[in-house]
Design an enzyme around this catalytic site. Structure first.
Site, short mmCIF file in Angstrom:
data_model
loop_
_atom_site.label_atom_id
_atom_site.label_comp_id
_atom_site.label_asym_id
_atom_site.label_seq_id
_atom_site.Cartn_x
_atom_site.Cartn_y
_atom_site.Cartn_z
N ASP A 1 -11.91 -10.03 -1.07
CA ASP A 1 -13.72 -10.15 -0.45
C ASP A 1 -14.42 -9.44 -1.21
O ASP A 1 -14.67 -8.50 -1.79
CB ASP A 1 -13.63 -9.50 1.23
CG ASP A 1 -12.98 -8.69 1.61
OD1 ASP A 1 -12.57 -7.63 0.89
OD2 ASP A 1 -12.47 -8.30 2.94
N ASN B 1 2.44 -5.42 -3.25
CA ASN B 1 0.57 -5.56 -2.96
C ASN B 1 0.17 -4.20 -2.82
O ASN B 1 0.40 -3.30 -2.17
CB ASN B 1 0.74 -6.46 -1.02
CG ASN B 1 -0.59 -7.26 -1.31
OD1 ASN B 1 -1.41 -7.83 -2.73
ND2 ASN B 1 -0.91 -6.74 -0.27
N GLU C 1 0.82 -1.18 0.16
CA GLU C 1 -0.12 0.11 -0.27
C GLU C 1 0.60 1.34 -0.36
O GLU C 1 0.23 2.13 1.14
CB GLU C 1 -1.01 -0.07 0.97
CG GLU C 1 -1.89 -1.12 0.90
CD GLU C 1 -3.03 -1.24 2.14
OE1 GLU C 1 -2.88 -0.13 3.34
OE2 GLU C 1 -3.90 -1.95 2.39
N GLU D 1 -6.42 -10.88 -1.21
CA GLU D 1 -7.43 -10.26 -0.34
C GLU D 1 -8.49 -10.52 -0.49
O GLU D 1 -9.38 -9.66 0.11
CB GLU D 1 -6.61 -8.88 0.56
CG GLU D 1 -5.26 -9.50 0.82
CD GLU D 1 -4.92 -7.98 1.15
OE1 GLU D 1 -5.24 -7.01 1.91
OE2 GLU D 1 -3.64 -7.71 1.76
N HIS E 1 -10.46 -6.47 -2.35
CA HIS E 1 -11.30 -6.09 -1.00
C HIS E 1 -12.23 -4.94 -2.41
O HIS E 1 -12.47 -3.30 -2.38
CB HIS E 1 -10.78 -5.02 -0.43
CG HIS E 1 -9.82 -5.02 0.67
ND1 HIS E 1 -10.59 -6.34 1.08
CD2 HIS E 1 -8.73 -5.15 0.80
CE1 HIS E 1 -9.30 -7.32 1.67
NE2 HIS E 1 -8.52 -6.45 1.53
C1 XIL Z 1 -6.33 -6.09 7.99
C2 XIL Z 1 -6.91 -7.35 8.85
O1 XIL Z 1 -8.68 -7.87 8.49
C3 XIL Z 1 -7.76 -7.01 10.75
O2 XIL Z 1 -7.80 -7.96 10.81
C4 XIL Z 1 -6.81 -5.23 10.78
O3 XIL Z 1 -7.40 -5.41 11.75
C5 XIL Z 1 -6.22 -4.68 10.35
O4 XIL Z 1 -5.68 -5.18 8.79
N1 XIL Z 1 -4.90 -4.18 3.11
C6 XIL Z 1 -3.76 -5.52 4.01
C7 XIL Z 1 -4.54 -6.23 5.41
O5 XIL Z 1 -3.07 -5.50 3.17
O6 XIL Z 1 -3.50 -6.63 6.76
C8 XIL Z 1 -5.34 -5.34 6.13
O7 XIL Z 1 -5.15 -6.59 6.96
C9 XIL Z 1 -6.60 -5.60 4.67
C10 XIL Z 1 -5.99 -4.36 3.83
#
Ligand code: XIL
Length: 302
Positions: free
Chosen positions: A237, A169, A127, A235, A206
């Site tokens: 969802d 990422n 990020e 990741e 996401h």
């Molecule tokens: C999130 C986790 O799922 C949570 O449990 C935590 O509180 C915050 O981080 N981007 C990422 C992940 O790269 O590491 C994040 O994970 C979600 C967004």
């Protein structure tokens, strides 16, 4: 295949999930994790605050539990994440300049050395680009150590574990027409042209109604892959329910399958009740561990 991992394997890909330490306390969740997935990402347990709670005092107990379980069960591991502006330990949040740069490089080196030989791919930097239309780097304490902090992190990771693939990422980099997507693309192109070690790009994926799966996703993944890197959905969802959610999951699978170097898909948790998203039902299993319509849609598409 009758499971996500088996069906993905038939296409030469993996299917993964994020896994938190609390999954070990829930046999139902643990059984689904073991049955369906063959790539594991620690949801929080390998981040900077977890692994280096005080400076140069490393704690790998929670990360090791997940990595060892994964390897003992024949799975691979995506390491997440070596350098990030978020979830830094307090001592690091207070650092700047050369002190912070050296702390960051020491962290990357020590953590990658600890897990050497056990990691399929590391999210070396997470990020680092700003949202919106600027295409700029995200302002952060790490960015303020100098624009070359990302390549310095990648070089340190390569030295520490030459066998791991090294990934950049990020999120909101799915739509090819977004400035952030273009900015990351240009960085990867520059790294490849100058020999900075980078092997893969992770797309967090996401999604929600304001940020849906783009129809040009295959273009984005294909264009990155054409730079000579693997691409991975890291990741996934998608908020929503029923057939509209199922269709969007299907679109992500189709986009990955359409790109030879899209090597796998990871969802960000097993059951809806495990999701980091406080509202919504963004995953493939409901809170009781039942397969959702989205699950069936993904399995049928693989
Ligand atoms: C999130 C986790 O799922 C949570 O449990 C935590 O509180 C915050 O981080 N981007 C990422 C992940 O790269 O590491 C994040 O994970 C979600 C967004």
């Amino acid at each position: 295949g009758s499971t996500l991992q088996a069906a993905a394997a038939e296409t030469g890909r993996y299917f993964g999930t994020a896994m938190a330490g609390h999954y070990f306390n829930n046999s139902g969740t643990l059984n689904i994790t073991n049955r369906e997935f063959n790539m594991i990402t620690a949801e929080n347990e390998m981040k900077m605050d977890a692994t280096e709670p005080s400076q140069n005092n490393f704690n790998y107990s929670s990360g090791d539990q997940i990595v060892n379980w994964a390897l003992q069960n024949g799975k691979r591991v995506r390491g997440h994440a070596l350098a990030w502006h978020s979830q830094q330990p307090g001592w690091m949040q207070n650092q700047s300049g050369t002190t912070l740069r050296n702390s960051m490089l020491n962290h990357v080196t020590k953590v990658a050395q600890h897990y050497k030989g056990k990691i399929y791919a590391w999210d070396v930097v997470n990020e680092a680009f700003a949202d919106g239309s600027s295409g700029a780097r995200r302002d952060s304490n790490l960015q303020r150590t100098g624009n070359d902090w990302i390549e310095a992190a990648f070089r340190a990771a390569r030295s520490a574990d030459p066998g791991a693939k090294l990934c950049y990422n990020d999120y909101n980099t799915d739509n090819w027409s977004h400035a952030k997507t273009q900015a990351v693309y240009n960085m990867v192109k520059d790294f490849k042209s100058r020999g900075v070690p980078i092997d893969c790009v992770g797309f967090q994926a996401h999604f929600n109604s304001g940020n849906p799966v783009p129809s040009n996703y295959h273009t984005t993944l294909g264009n990155f892959a054409a730079l000579g890197v693997d691409v991975q959905i890291t990741e996934l969802d998608i908020e929503g329910s029923g057939s509209s959610q199922a269709d969007q999951f299907k679109g992500v699978v189709q986009a990955c399958l359409s790109v030879a170097r899209c090597t796998g898909i990871t969802v960000w948790g097993v059951k809806d009740s495990d999701s980091w998203r406080s509202s919504g039902t963004p995953l493939l299993f409901d809170g009781s561990g039942n397969k959702k319509q989205a699950y069936t849609s993904v399995l049928n598409q693989l």
